[in-house]
Design a protein around this motif. Structure first.
Motif, PDB file in Angstrom:
ATOM      1  N   ARG A 279       0.827  -1.217   0.000  1.00  0.00           N
ATOM      2  CA  ARG A 279       0.000   0.000   0.000  1.00  0.00           C
ATOM      3  C   ARG A 279       0.860   1.267   0.000  1.00  0.00           C
ATOM      4  N   ASP A 281       2.237   3.290  -2.255  1.00  0.00           N
ATOM      5  CA  ASP A 281       1.848   4.444  -3.071  1.00  0.00           C
ATOM      6  C   ASP A 281       0.615   5.126  -2.488  1.00  0.00           C
ATOM      7  N   GLU A 282      -0.395   4.358  -2.132  1.00  0.00           N
ATOM      8  CA  GLU A 282      -1.618   4.919  -1.548  1.00  0.00           C
ATOM      9  C   GLU A 282      -1.332   5.696  -0.269  1.00  0.00           C
ATOM     10  N   GLN A 285       1.066   8.823  -0.869  1.00  0.00           N
ATOM     11  CA  GLN A 285       0.345   9.904  -1.553  1.00  0.00           C
ATOM     12  C   GLN A 285      -0.570  10.630  -0.572  1.00  0.00           C
ATOM     13  N   PRO A 386       2.776  14.326  -6.749  1.00  0.00           N
ATOM     14  CA  PRO A 386       2.339  12.934  -6.909  1.00  0.00           C
ATOM     15  C   PRO A 386       3.326  12.089  -7.713  1.00  0.00           C
ATOM     16  N   ILE A 389       6.227  10.794  -5.517  1.00  0.00           N
ATOM     17  CA  ILE A 389       5.877   9.611  -4.729  1.00  0.00           C
ATOM     18  C   ILE A 389       5.878   8.368  -5.605  1.00  0.00           C
ATOM     19  N   ARG A 390       5.336   8.477  -6.818  1.00  0.00           N
ATOM     20  CA  ARG A 390       5.324   7.318  -7.711  1.00  0.00           C
ATOM     21  C   ARG A 390       6.742   6.858  -8.028  1.00  0.00           C
ATOM     22  N   VAL A 393       8.235   5.157  -4.878  1.00  0.00           N
ATOM     23  CA  VAL A 393       7.712   3.810  -4.644  1.00  0.00           C
ATOM     24  C   VAL A 393       8.228   2.833  -5.701  1.00  0.00           C
ATOM     25  N   ASP A 394       8.345   3.275  -6.946  1.00  0.00           N
ATOM     26  CA  ASP A 394       8.903   2.397  -7.970  1.00  0.00           C
ATOM     27  C   ASP A 394      10.321   1.955  -7.608  1.00  0.00           C
ATOM     28  N   GLY A 397       9.660   0.307  -3.406  1.00  0.00           N
ATOM     29  CA  GLY A 397       8.453  -0.353  -2.946  1.00  0.00           C
ATOM     30  C   GLY A 397       8.481  -1.860  -3.050  1.00  0.00           C
ATOM     31  N   SER A 400      10.206  -3.529  -6.115  1.00  0.00           N
ATOM     32  CA  SER A 400      11.421  -2.852  -6.576  1.00  0.00           C
ATOM     33  C   SER A 400      12.666  -3.725  -6.530  1.00  0.00           C
TER      34      SER A 400
END
Length: 520
Positions: A279, A281-282, A285, A386, A389-390, A393-394, A397, A400
């Motif tokens: 979770r 990214d969620e 963000q 935003p 954050i993407r 996480v990439d 996360g 990764s």
């Protein structure tokens, strides 16, 4: 977790000399005891008796120094040398010409004198959390490493709200001393971070958005300069040196004591919300959006953790990958609940927020409790979008494949901004800020992992990947304490650099004092 990377105003005039090791005559903050000084006459007699160093080899001179120390000196080959040279970051291989562990200010004076006479440098070190830049490229081969861990005294004047610490004091020592008086220091995120090194580099505490950097709350600093003179500097005595030491790092003198303002802070609401890493990214963000409209009474961190299955970790962390939001809220419990509502609506699997005294904040960030091998680095960001954050996480996360263990983003702003820090000084009853008043940046990233055999290349790749994808949002400045490999000094000090270099030239023209991030 601090995990090091492996292996303009007129120039200040030279400070006036005083008898060997007598403290320069700046008045102390009311209520704080004057530190004891040596018998000046006796020390002057000793200086008159000093052997002509030109007749001694370096080994003989170090043996003579050892005989005059209250503390200990070791050189390569001595039984205690390897232990004495070991930094907190066990991945850093420090190989100095000698190690001195002082037990008095006199030891520091004598060490500097010997180093200067033999063309050596002196590198003071409290713990060695950020030792990698100092040791890189054989940077200590011509230096005496001065390890301060035996000098950990803390004095508190609760009426004046002032603490005076010796150079080896840890934040755990300070918090234990001030908490019984209902006072708070602007401490680091772990009990075993050294007070002096942290503060010389700026110092971002859990209260930084409301109070500013720890360096801005320093009232006076006692140092031994490259000429072997013990001085007490403050806003009225050696003001340029005092300015440089507060945020300019350890390149100017060896600190032997520091006095700083304490604060009355009511119990806070602090804790973390923990979610599965899937979770990330969620959650991050939502955290980013939440930080855009917060009062300065809230300091928070968005964080991804990839943790090995270690018995010392609690079951909810051991062997897991999670995303965490940590925060400290200086508000009533009712107001804190209102502020935290949007994050709690995400449905964390663990919510540890509760009212607590500020002394408990040393445990919030879950830093390693003892020395460990680490590899990492930091970067400041102008802002978080935003897309930031993407990209984050990439890189770190769930999918990764990163080798990094802890990857965090700290929300800055508030009185961490330089202009707000300067405006707030009078209200805190502290001098105008020094070389680093604050940072023109919105967020502070730090990422690191355990530097264990077989992981080195993977850590380098993982850190490089993260920093490359967030590079578009990079701020112009860097935070010295999180700069765990060598930097161009302009990245750390910006417009203050030339003034810092002028101070360095005035007090240490031959470069006797060496730090992990020199100004020249």
């Amino acid at each position: 977790m601090n995990t090091p990377v492996p292996g303009a105003e007129p120039a200040v005039a030279p400070a006036p000399a005083v008898p060997l090791h007598a403290v320069e005559a700046g008045p102390h903050v009311p209520g704080v005891p004057t530190p004891p000084t040596a018998d000046v006459v006796g020390l002057a007699d000793e200086r008159a008796r000093r052997t002509d160093v030109s007749a001694l080899s370096l080994r003989e001179a170090l043996a003579l120094l050892a005989s005059r120390l209250d503390g200990d000196l070791s050189i390569p080959g001595d039984p205690g040398f390897d232990s004495a040279r070991t930094a907190w970051n066990l991945a850093v291989d420090q190989r100095p010409a000698a190690v001195v562990v002082p037990r008095s200010v006199d030891d520091v004076v004598r060490t500097i004198e010997t180093a200067r006479d033999y063309g050596l440098s002196v590198a003071p070190q409290g713990t060695g959390h950020n030792a990698a830049p100092l040791a890189a490229d054989h940077g200590l081969a011509d230096a005496i490493l001065v390890r301060m861990h035996e000098l950990r005294g803390v004095e508190v004047d609760p009426d004046a709200r002032v603490a005076r610490v010796e150079p080896g004091a840890l934040w755990g020592d300070v918090v234990a001393a001030v908490a019984p008086h209902g006072l708070t220091a602007l401490a680091g995120s772990s009990h075993d971070v050294g007070v002096v090194g942290y503060t010389l580099g700026g110092g971002v505490s859990w209260l930084a958005r409301s109070h500013g950097l720890a360096a801005n709350h320093v009232l006076a600093i006692e140092v031994v300069t490259a000429d072997g003179v013990h001085r007490r500097v403050d806003a009225d005595h050696d003001p340029e040196l005092f300015w440089a030491l507060r945020g300019g790092g350890g390149d100017f003198a060896v600190v032997t004591a520091m006095e700083f303002r304490l604060h009355e802070v009511a119990p806070v609401v602090a804790g973390m919300l923990l979610f599965p890493v899937e979770r990330a990214d969620e959650v991050l963000q939502a955290w980013r959006e939440w930080t855009l409209d917060l009062p300065d009474t809230v300091m928070s961190v968005g964080r991804v953790l990839h943790l090995p299955p270690l018995p010392e970790l609690p079951p909810f962390l051991s062997g897991r990958s999670v995303v965490v939001v940590e925060a400290v809220v200086q508000e009533s419990p009712e107001r804190a609940d209102e502020l935290l509502a949007d994050l709690r609506a995400l449905g964390a699997e663990l919510d540890t927020f509760h009212p607590q005294p500020t002394a408990e904040l040393l445990a919030l960030h879950m830093d390693p409790p003892e020395p460990s091998p680490g590899f990492g680095d930091g970067m400041m960001l102008r802002e978080l979008e935003p897309a930031t954050i993407r990209a984050f996480v990439d890189a770190v996360g769930a999918e990764s494949g990163t080798a990094l263990m802890t990857i965090e983003m700290r929300h800055l702003g508030g009185r961490i901004r330089p202009e707000e820090a300067r405006a707030a000084a009078a209200g805190f009853d502290v001098p105008a800020p020094g070389a680093t008043a604050g940072f023109d940046a919105g967020y502070l990233v730090f990422a690191g992992g355990m530097a264990v055999p077989g992981l080195g290349d993977a850590l380098v790749r993982s850190l490089g990947r993260l920093f490359s994808v967030i590079e578009p949002w990079r701020a112009e400045v860097e935070y010295l304490n999180f700069a765990e490999h060598r930097r161009d000094p302009g990245q750390l000090f910006g417009d203050a650099l030339e003034r810092l270099r002028a101070v360095k030239h005035a007090v240490d023209p031959t470069g006797v004092i060496r730090s992990n991030h020199p100004v020249r």
